[in-house]
Design an enzyme around this catalytic site. Sequence first.
Site, short mmCIF file in Angstrom:
data_model
loop_
_atom_site.label_atom_id
_atom_site.label_comp_id
_atom_site.label_asym_id
_atom_site.label_seq_id
_atom_site.Cartn_x
_atom_site.Cartn_y
_atom_site.Cartn_z
N ASP A 370 0.86 -1.16 0.00
CA ASP A 370 0.00 0.00 0.00
C ASP A 370 0.91 1.23 0.00
O ASP A 370 2.06 1.15 0.43
CB ASP A 370 -0.88 -0.03 1.27
CG ASP A 370 -1.81 1.16 1.34
OD1 ASP A 370 -2.34 1.56 0.29
OD2 ASP A 370 -2.00 1.69 2.44
N ASP A 732 -2.08 -0.82 5.92
CA ASP A 732 -2.44 -0.36 7.26
C ASP A 732 -3.92 -0.07 7.42
O ASP A 732 -4.42 0.09 8.52
CB ASP A 732 -1.64 0.91 7.62
CG ASP A 732 -1.99 2.08 6.71
OD1 ASP A 732 -2.53 1.83 5.61
OD2 ASP A 732 -1.73 3.23 7.10
N ASP A 736 -7.18 -2.70 3.28
CA ASP A 736 -6.11 -3.65 2.98
C ASP A 736 -6.37 -5.04 3.57
O ASP A 736 -5.72 -6.01 3.18
CB ASP A 736 -4.77 -3.13 3.55
CG ASP A 736 -4.35 -1.81 2.94
OD1 ASP A 736 -4.51 -1.68 1.72
OD2 ASP A 736 -3.90 -0.93 3.68
#
Length: 1058
Positions: A370, A732, A736
């Site tokens: 990410d 985080d 996700d």
Amino acid sequence: MDSEDLFAAWASSVESCVEHLEVDLSTGLRTSSVEERRNKYGWNELEKEPPKAMWKLVLEQFDDMLVKILLVAASVSLVLAYVDGHASGGESGGLTAYVEPIVIVLILIINAIVGVWQESNAERALEALKEMQSDHAKVIRDGKFISDLPARELVPGDVVELRVGDKVPADMRIVSMKTSYVKIEQSSLTGESVAVLKSTYAVNNRDIELQGKVCMVFAGTTVVSGTFLSLVINTGMATEIGKIQSQIQQASLEEADTPLKKKLHEFGERLTTVIAVICLLVWIINYKYFLTWDLNANNWPTNLHFSFGKCTYYFKIAVALAVAAIPEGLPAVITTCLALGTRKMAAKNAIVRKLPSVETLGCTTVICSDKTGTLTTNQMSVTELVLNGDAAGVTRDFHVEGTTYSPFNGVIVGLQAGVLDKNLQRCAEIAAICNDAGLTYKGHQFRATGLPTEAALKVLVEKMGVPDESVQSTVVSQRASTDLSADQAVVNLGNCEWWIQKEPRVAFLEFDRSRKSMSCLVRTETGKNRLLVKGAVEHVLERSSHLQLSDGTVVEMTEFAREALLIKLQSMSSKALRCLAFAFKEDLGELCDYDGDTHPGHKILLEPANYELVESGLIFVSMVGLRDPPREEVSKAIDDCGEAGIRVMVITGDNKNTAEAICREIGVFSEDEDLREKSFTGRDFLALPLERRSKILSGTGGRVFSRAEPRHKQDIVRMLKDAGEVVAMTGDGVNDAPALKLADIGIAMGICGTEVAKEAADMVLADDNFSTIVSAVAEGRSIYNNMKAFIRYMISSNIGEVASIFLTAALGMPEGLIPVQLLWVNLVTDGPPATALGFNPPDLDIMKKPPRKSDDVLINAWVFFRYMVIGLYVGIATVGAFAVWYTHSSFLGINLSADGHTLVSFSQLANWGECSTWEDFKVSPFTAGAETLRFDNNPCDYFTRGKVKATTLSLSVLVAIEMFNSLNALSEDGSLMTMPPWVNPWLLAAMSLSFALHFLILYIPFLANIFGIVPLNLNEWLLVLILSLPVIAIDEALKYVGRRMTERERRFRKLKGA
């Protein structure tokens, strides 16, 4: 699916939504309607999966090939022990027979307990999702305003009011705003790095990503600015968070075994076949002892004789073979090694939640990361400051250091704090006062309260300083004495406070989407008001008629100056910076002395349509470039990944330009790299044909996928896994979590990560540091290499045990080693050296090699041949020690006759079953430890009860040879001359411990009785050493051949490449 499920509220007008949900915005739902809807839609809460039944969890722990083999061995041992006990009339010898099944069952019970405990603690991600839901909501029902309705009672159609700080309780459509603008912090759901502006206007596109649904607010997100009324559209599992829960559940079902687990399972299956074949061979070789017959005139067998006693005896040998072949200690040693690995990783800030993840890291080929909060800090910061120079069109550029909200993090390069010209002072004044944000300090980290961009501006002011020397000095000394070991609810921003107290705010003109700016009226020291403006650069420039030079002089805004500022803006925007302009106005007309609601000019401020006129004729001051910056250590980590053969793919919810700019900066792409086949939005990528998608993912180098929704992340991870990649996914946010669960190894951020992400992950980074992943990968590779070492060691040892028993049976000799002795060797004696091999130092070039393939074999053909040779020697040495004691009075000059035992020929030893037919066969008494054994009544007992000394020699040779063999396992091909034993002092300590344990069972009578052994004298120990030490020389010779083969292969590859 009914029509309710298909209703696209974001693409429908407010009136259509109201009509569809049959509700009156002024009175809300009626109580009767609420009950009907609850019956239809259920409670506004996430469903909890029923926990797996305990009995199912327990049974799953036995669904393993090695465990099944052990279960069969334990069952057979138990039956044989029972039969022996009855046959011997319940003599004390029966106790020894029961030790083996009891120990095996205890191992299986402990294994099951550990497995059940791990399973029971693994699935808390869904509970963390529930914590994200709001507890209460402000709702209109039956024409009344309910200020604290439990959020779980909401139903579609409820009218809810939301304010700053509220957590959104359901997916809702904004129907009206009570303030000029609304901003929602939804980064944990969508991955966007800044709070998002919302509106009441419908979106034209029904098929649009979450980020584009600007009139919708989603459950679990937070209101950071504004007040508004909204209409509940979806509740419970129908919300976006509910969909994520469903995806996590689906990903849990798709969890595959780790590469090591697959290899061990394959090994177990092969082992089953090998054991079955060897046991069958033992029976076939020895059938003549329990099955005899005569032949008639036609050569047909007659008078069949079957000896149950002999059959049972050889069946016991087959069981001993099974026990010898199974590395009972292997699961425990692997678990210990992985646990030690987790401790090492924890010291490097990588907290492993699931033990197998340690090994999986070692073969990671792709890291899907990410962007927001992982590669970047998820903390907005000002990186560029552009001020006016000494003439119109001349600018001064300053680079601002720091990537966090910490006022201590970095300085403004080229600017001395507190030394501010008039232009700088006005810039600091606007940034400090036209701002509602603040800072807190929690968990050793500065955090923003309010809008992230405004918090970044306050940090900028703290770095600029103030023009008052005494105040500047006080602020500096206060900072020097700041205690950063304790949390602070509100961080004291001395510079900002000085500006705020110097010029108090008297009015606030809120931001709106049309003018794209906000402003405030402040009372200056002269008693007159000044308007301070902050907004989008193009809009502020358009309304600016003048600009302020560095010395404070105000000059007319020329076309040349405007063009120069727009060029500067274009340059900053190309770096994916979010740009804001600062301006002010002093000629305020009716508002020049405004002081509150009773002032005649108040009517102007009551109507937001007047704000643009108030903010016209501005004096342009400066502009700043902000961004969510990359973490400082990320660039090197990306380089390390490239060197280690690991590809990095960035999957983010942020926009495409920002994602590409960050990826170029951190080294995923080079500065001038063509991104046409490497950068896609999630929607565009998944719209491509499958073949093209696979081709894009299979190429070399990095990739970036922007505007990605949770399902896009999952699909990309799934495609990579299907292509044979071992995928690590970092993230985080809530968005996700499904991909973290689906990936081979999910890695969550420990500081800024949501609880949902942490609970779905296999590993958590305690410092949110991307480079920690690289360290963890190196540790994972080292651990895997060490596991290969001890697995090879244990398997080679077991091959030796199998060879020993097979040779004994093939030669027809008495059983040399009983199952309980083999179990002791496998579990206790072999265990410490195998565990110590896990401490082997890592290779210096471990991160210079490409990742190993997930189908990489633990034992290749050459290594298998090596250990067959070693195993054969172990068998010969172990059986040889047994035979030498019976047949020789001395061996290589070592006297073995001190105990007075009777010698027999090898032929007699190999045909001991016919002892009763031998004429005049007598056996002299001999000493075995403290006991003197006599065979006056039955000399043939010499080969059963009397074999205790020979068995002890065999067991001691086996133990010693396996200790020396552990030295061979220090390196797969490296000689002990180049990698001496002391490179791993733990191994030397483990060898000493194993020998000590062996001495324990030899010289403590109670234990010696259980294991059926006796103490040895010095000469007998010399025999043990002479037969054991050659294993090192044999393997050194084989390693030399292996090194030559490897060298030849390397030369061949080099010539082929040339």
